[in-house]
Design a protein around this motif. Sequence first.
Motif, short mmCIF file in Angstrom:
data_model
loop_
_atom_site.label_atom_id
_atom_site.label_comp_id
_atom_site.label_asym_id
_atom_site.label_seq_id
_atom_site.Cartn_x
_atom_site.Cartn_y
_atom_site.Cartn_z
N LEU A 137 0.83 -1.21 0.00
CA LEU A 137 0.00 0.00 0.00
C LEU A 137 0.86 1.26 0.00
O LEU A 137 0.59 2.22 -0.73
N LEU A 138 1.93 1.25 0.80
CA LEU A 138 2.81 2.42 0.85
C LEU A 138 3.54 2.62 -0.47
O LEU A 138 3.76 3.75 -0.91
N GLN A 139 3.91 1.50 -1.12
CA GLN A 139 4.56 1.61 -2.43
C GLN A 139 3.61 2.25 -3.44
O GLN A 139 4.02 3.09 -4.24
N GLU A 140 2.34 1.88 -3.39
CA GLU A 140 1.35 2.45 -4.31
C GLU A 140 1.18 3.95 -4.05
O GLU A 140 0.94 4.72 -4.97
N GLN A 141 1.31 4.36 -2.78
CA GLN A 141 1.20 5.77 -2.46
C GLN A 141 2.29 6.59 -3.16
O GLN A 141 2.04 7.67 -3.68
#
Length: 579
Positions: free
Chosen positions: A138-142
């Motif tokens: 999720l953080l990578q997608e952010q």
Amino acid sequence: MKDMAVDNQGKDSAPRYKKFEVHEGIIFCVELSEAMFKEPSDLNKVQLLEILETLLEVMTQAIMTLPGTGIGCFFFQCSREGAKGGIYEFLPLLDVNARSMKKLNDLLDDLKMNVTSMSEQFPFDTTQSSSLETLFILLQEQFLRNVSGQKAYNNKKIFLFTDNDHPRESSDHEVRKRLRKVIDDLDDSFINITPFFVGSKERPFDQSFYSDILKLGARNKTMDGLHKYDGPNTNPISAKLIKTRALRKKEIKRVRFQCPLILNEASDFQVSIKGYTTISHERAGSKYKQVYDHDGLQKEILSHRKYLDANTGEDVTPRVVKVFKFAEVDIELSEDEMARMNRDYSSYESFLRLIGFRDTQRCVFYYNNISNSSFVVPDDSVFEGSIKTMASLFRKLREKQKSAVVWGKLKNNSNPSLYTLTPSNLSDHNEGFYLTRIPFLDEVRKFPPTNFHGSLSGNKTFEQMCKITETLISFFSLRHSYKPSDFRNPTLQKHFELLHDYLLQVEIDPASGSKENLLKKDDTLVKLHQVRAKILESAESDDPTQARLSNYVKAWNSMYNREFNGDTESENAAKKSKK
């Protein structure tokens, strides 16, 4: 900041430079636990409150130095409404903006006024466990998502706060494997994880799990085919160090220049180097835009310069040329002629060429420091082998206590200059070179005349003042010298505090001008106040031993005033005699 794209087609093909702005993104990622809602023994507040205050301070400092910095905040192991899989998005990753700052500031105010509580805002659910694998994806997608009107991030950091040293992934071998792959994906996307593992004496943090995961994802292969560890430091920290560490880690490395260092031009032997900015001067009130009102909307002004004839007012902009004055003659040079002159120095847009070597003590002087020094390191992404070559040069120069003397220019539009390339000393935390510009004869100016106090230094009074001064210094703990670079600029802090309070509608405290409030905002005043308080405490003491400090200060002041008044009287008498 610049990035270099090189077309290796021989000596005639100079390196090309591709400029881009630094756009940093930071995500605060906090794992909730029972300990996060408690006050540790070494911190007078809840740990979670310390993290939120740190987040606000990072946002405030980013506005001063890098207003385009992106800030986000996520909590996991959280059961708040809107959380997905136990992951709650408190602040999405966006460039620092008023809405996010106001949301965080209002929350801190509500917590301070007991309008709400931490457990209400961020409920911790022991039954629901968030997956680290899902969290990191999720953080990578952010970081990788497209945001309208916002550039992609090219400096990406995750600040991971946790005191849980045995998450559920630590006991599952298959999950560990998948998590390692996710960390590798983060590394491939140039997303760095900076861990803040909070431990205490009563419950020390076991970093074995995170050390294993993060090291594997951050290993680099050396030119010898071996792996070296270049990942984050996984040592646990105390809760009271959270703010200090986070504020230090958020600062990015600012690249000032990139260019080739030509070691031997005849054999085309050169390496590539990067120069980092070590000091920058932020000025209060210098960052602003000029706008005008258009139907209730603010539009930015686009400036355009015109040159008018002083007598007729005619627009003469197309006929304006640049001339250089030489005695009474005006010499006109076209842009092509100026460019040809610059090319005479070198075919490179920017370069440094080695001239020779000299003892450091004979070429590096404090009075030659006419501009900011740069911290120089090799750059293997342009010319392979630059790191090995510069490392060998570094060892030899440090061993022989010598500096390299180089000639060149750091930017395409700058003039060539002489520089010293000096290796860092053993006490320096960083290993690299300091590039310092050397003034030419034309730039050196005469020192101003100073008063000669030869008569003062030869009498007994001066010797007594030296002894008293040594005694005074011994009363204070001055093991570490006073470094202004360790203290915040009070003018800059006040300027942005006013903007901050106006934006967030913070009420003015009637006691804002009090001594206590001023000491909170000026680090230098705090140091001076501590020294003054110690002297006053000594003056009020009845103990002869403790009163010695005050007595020595009085004696020093008495001697100084007597000598100063004597010098003033002699200077006045000399002026009268001349008249």
